[in-house]
Design a protein around this motif. Structure first.
Motif, PDB file in Angstrom:
ATOM      1  N   SER A  99      39.576  41.925  36.654  1.00  0.00           N
ATOM      2  CA  SER A  99      39.005  41.918  37.998  1.00  0.00           C
ATOM      3  C   SER A  99      39.420  43.180  38.752  1.00  0.00           C
ATOM      4  CB  SER A  99      39.490  40.682  38.763  1.00  0.00           C
ATOM      5  OG  SER A  99      39.246  39.506  38.017  1.00  0.00           O
ATOM      6  N   PRO A 154      42.729  41.947  41.153  1.00  0.00           N
ATOM      7  CA  PRO A 154      43.332  40.794  40.491  1.00  0.00           C
ATOM      8  C   PRO A 154      44.346  40.076  41.374  1.00  0.00           C
ATOM      9  CG  PRO A 154      44.305  42.826  39.676  1.00  0.00           C
ATOM     10  CD  PRO A 154      43.159  43.224  40.562  1.00  0.00           C
ATOM     11  N   ALA A 192      40.676  29.721  35.776  1.00  0.00           N
ATOM     12  CA  ALA A 192      41.859  30.431  35.294  1.00  0.00           C
ATOM     13  C   ALA A 192      43.130  29.758  35.819  1.00  0.00           C
ATOM     14  CB  ALA A 192      41.810  31.899  35.724  1.00  0.00           C
ATOM     15  N   HIS A 201      46.707  43.406  33.684  1.00  0.00           N
ATOM     16  CA  HIS A 201      45.559  43.916  34.432  1.00  0.00           C
ATOM     17  C   HIS A 201      44.838  44.941  33.569  1.00  0.00           C
ATOM     18  CE1 HIS A 201      47.980  42.744  38.248  1.00  0.00           C
ATOM     19  NE2 HIS A 201      47.370  41.712  37.694  1.00  0.00           N
ATOM     20  N   TYR A 223      37.899  32.193  38.656  1.00  0.00           N
ATOM     21  CA  TYR A 223      39.268  32.210  39.177  1.00  0.00           C
ATOM     22  C   TYR A 223      39.845  30.794  39.192  1.00  0.00           C
ATOM     23  CZ  TYR A 223      43.192  32.496  42.398  1.00  0.00           C
ATOM     24  OH  TYR A 223      44.441  32.388  42.959  1.00  0.00           O
ATOM     25  N   LEU A 258      45.574  36.712  40.168  1.00  0.00           N
ATOM     26  CA  LEU A 258      46.207  35.648  39.391  1.00  0.00           C
ATOM     27  C   LEU A 258      47.704  35.914  39.266  1.00  0.00           C
ATOM     28  CD1 LEU A 258      43.754  35.030  36.397  1.00  0.00           C
ATOM     29  CD2 LEU A 258      44.267  33.457  38.268  1.00  0.00           C
ATOM     30  N   ASP A 318      43.240  40.110  32.754  1.00  0.00           N
ATOM     31  CA  ASP A 318      42.534  40.039  34.034  1.00  0.00           C
ATOM     32  C   ASP A 318      41.877  41.381  34.323  1.00  0.00           C
ATOM     33  OD1 ASP A 318      41.660  39.748  36.632  1.00  0.00           O
ATOM     34  OD2 ASP A 318      43.430  38.653  37.306  1.00  0.00           O
ATOM     35  N   ILE A 323      50.160  37.803  32.278  1.00  0.00           N
ATOM     36  CA  ILE A 323      48.917  38.254  32.902  1.00  0.00           C
ATOM     37  C   ILE A 323      48.951  39.772  32.953  1.00  0.00           C
ATOM     38  CG2 ILE A 323      47.460  38.208  34.952  1.00  0.00           C
ATOM     39  CD1 ILE A 323      48.722  35.493  35.659  1.00  0.00           C
TER      40      ILE A 323
END
Length: 350
Positions: A42, A45, A21, A58, A18, A47, A40, A56
């Motif tokens: 995650s 997320p 990033a 997801h 993270y 970010l 991303d 970005i």
């Protein structure tokens, strides 16, 4: 001109991924020639960015193990630039890299001299990472590697996911194979497909062998064949660095390595069988790797006696001691390789 495709996966804001990033977002915000697509994956997320050139997305789909392949493929689909550069959050580069990259794209890809650019990178040690992050002096690390030292640079990787190619050609070649998850395999499979359609020479007899060595001059198998694409770029200073980071023993991302290695063998052979007669269309003998490296070094003014790093360590330099977690992971996942390493190190210190 180019879209950087960056897959990430982290647990929370304390994760080093993270934090890196965030560094990457700061580095590329509002860059006029670079679009960044961060995939991303995650579960939670967090970010964010307001930079117009950074998107970005997801990409978490509930998988138990993060798949860089799936993340990169999804990011590539929304990229708007002509060329894709598959870039990882652990990578970094010196100030002149971007100019060299844009020049290579113009000279190689725009003129259709090649369908892709393979970029080598140097694995930095923990000490080397601290120093690089403070000065970004590529020459220091390049020379350290070439001199056969290993205090700043652990090793070189001629090939990885760090490739540049036309976005349409990436889609045509078949993208990354989504069946791979966790660490390893997906990058070499895509390079295999690229090599099959764009061979530099006849495929070596032991091509499907996955043989790892700290010295490229000793390379075998597909790692040897693939190295010829990227080695000239090393001497052009088109080099990335891979910054050191811990690899927790409990992280299941790294525990997939053996599965992916076996899967890679199966997928490469299956691909070649599927396209028999349409790929590997070259009758040029593969160059001897030592002669190939020596010629490159001579052309760029490097004497092999003073700069033995592609062939062996400098006199007095011993192999790097691996962290205990790395040794335990290798013993559990790849016991044959673990004991082979022990024998190799024993020969070096005798």
């Amino acid at each position: 001109m180019v879209s950087f495709i960056v897959p990430v996966f982290y647990k929370d804001q304390d994760s080093f991924i993270y934090k890196r990033a965030i560094e990457l977002i700061n580095k590329f915000s509002y860059h006029s020639k670079i679009e960044v697509i961060i995939a991303d994956s995650s579960k939670n997320p967090i970010l964010q960015t307001v930079a117009s050139n950074i998107k970005i997305i997801h990409t978490y789909v509930g998988d138990k193990v993060f798949s860089p392949s799936k993340a990169r493929n999804q990011a590539a689909k929304i990229a708007t630039k002509k060329y894709l550069f598959f870039y990882d959050v652990d990578m970094d580069y010196s100030g002149e890299f971007e100019d060299l990259l844009f020049s290579e794209i113009d000279n190689i890809l725009e003129t259709n001299k090649s369908k892709f650019i393979a970029i080598p990178f140097l694995y930095l040690t923990q000490k080397g990472t601290v120093i690089f992050e403070s000065n970004k002096d590529l020459a220091l690390f390049k020379n350290s590697f070439l001199k056969g030292q290993n205090d700043l640079v652990e090793s070189i990787s001629p090939n990885s996911s760090a490739m540049v190619m036309n976005r349409e050609y990436f889609m045509e070649i078949g993208e990354f194979e989504n069946i791979f998850s966790g660490h390893g395999g997906e990058d070499f499979y895509l390079i295999h497909c690229l090599c099959a359609h764009n061979p530099h020479s006849v495929k070596n007899d032991d091509y499907y062998t996955d043989f790892k060595t700290p010295f490229i001059a000793n390379a075998k198998g597909f790692r040897l064949y693939m190295a010829y694409y990227s080695l000239p770029n090393f001497f052009k200073n088109l080099i990335l660095v891979h910054r050191w980071h811990p690899r927790p023993l409990s992280n299941n991302f790294y525990s997939q390595r053996l599965r992916n290695e076996n899967l890679l063998q199966e997928k490469m052979k299956a691909y070649d069988k599927k396209f028999t007669g349409l790929i590997w269309q070259s009758t040029t003998p593969m160059p001897d790797i030592e002669e190939f490296i020596e010629t490159l070094m001579k052309n760029y003014g490097y004497d092999t006696e003073r700069y033995p790093g592609f062939f062996h360590y400098a006199n007095g330099v011993k192999p790097i001691k691996r962290p205990l977690a790395n040794k335990i992971r290798k013993l559990i996942i790849r016991p044959r390789e673990f004991f082979a390493d022990i024998k190799f190190i024993g020969r070096l210190v005798q």
